[in-house]
Design an enzyme around this catalytic site. Sequence first.
Site, PDB file in Angstrom:
ATOM      1  CD  GLU A 117      13.520 -35.702  19.072  1.00  0.00           C
ATOM      2  OE1 GLU A 117      13.228 -35.682  20.273  1.00  0.00           O
ATOM      3  OE2 GLU A 117      12.852 -36.315  18.212  1.00  0.00           O
ATOM      4  CD  GLU A 137       9.432 -34.053  15.697  1.00  0.00           C
ATOM      5  OE1 GLU A 137      10.405 -34.821  15.763  1.00  0.00           O
ATOM      6  OE2 GLU A 137       9.555 -32.804  15.718  1.00  0.00           O
TER       7      GLU A 137
END
Length: 265
Positions: A117, A137
Amino acid sequence: MTSPIRVETGSDPALAVVTIDHPPLNLYDRDLHTALAEAVTRLETQKPRGALFRAEGKVVSGGVDVRDSFLPIFQNADVEAGTRYFAELVELGERVHRLPFPTVFAAHGLTLTWAFELALACDLIIAAESASFGLIEATVGLTPAMGGTQRLAQRVGQGRAKYFVMTAGRFGAAEMERWGGVDRVVPDGELDATARSLARDLAAGPTTAHAATKEILASLAADGLDVANSRTAGIAGKLFATDDLRGAMDSFVERGHGKATFRGA
């Protein structure tokens, strides 16, 4: 205690090198969260002409230290605390994305969750051939929360972004380059030199013009093509008042293309 992130300029003060060094796996925990925020604040304050993000160790990051970062929120089913924490992550990613100078991320190995990210918040991603990437995730019932899903979709399209995130898979550098998820793949032994050379070249270039490019593309992402077109003339037009443009034009007339020196003004 040694900080898990270093910001150094070395022999080239125009280029800031941000190094993640939090062994053994560069896991995201409270200390790294604090250090990353402090590093971004330093970049915002000092305003170098460019920044290179890189990591030490066998991997860029094995992901998040769930027990350190999330366990109290899990245990208490604390929606408000989770929302606050994710809001901090989103803002941190956005601050990197908004830096008014070129940013390069070098990925030398496994690059999971927050690290990818962070890479996606940078302008350019250079990957070693053995690097791999994942937003995993979903394996713990979460979704990426630093803006990675959105920025990946801007690069590769919504369908591939959904596939990437929902499958929680790991994807190699060559595949990510084909998708447009990373910008260049180089042999493992060439990554550091290539990334540093690119970052130095960008930092030595017309950084005010680069900032204008970033502003126009941010407008496109936020508001669409018509709005970006309407803002382009005003953003680009301001460059005519800069010393960089005037000096480069004089250099072009006197010595030809590619001889100009830029100072960011």
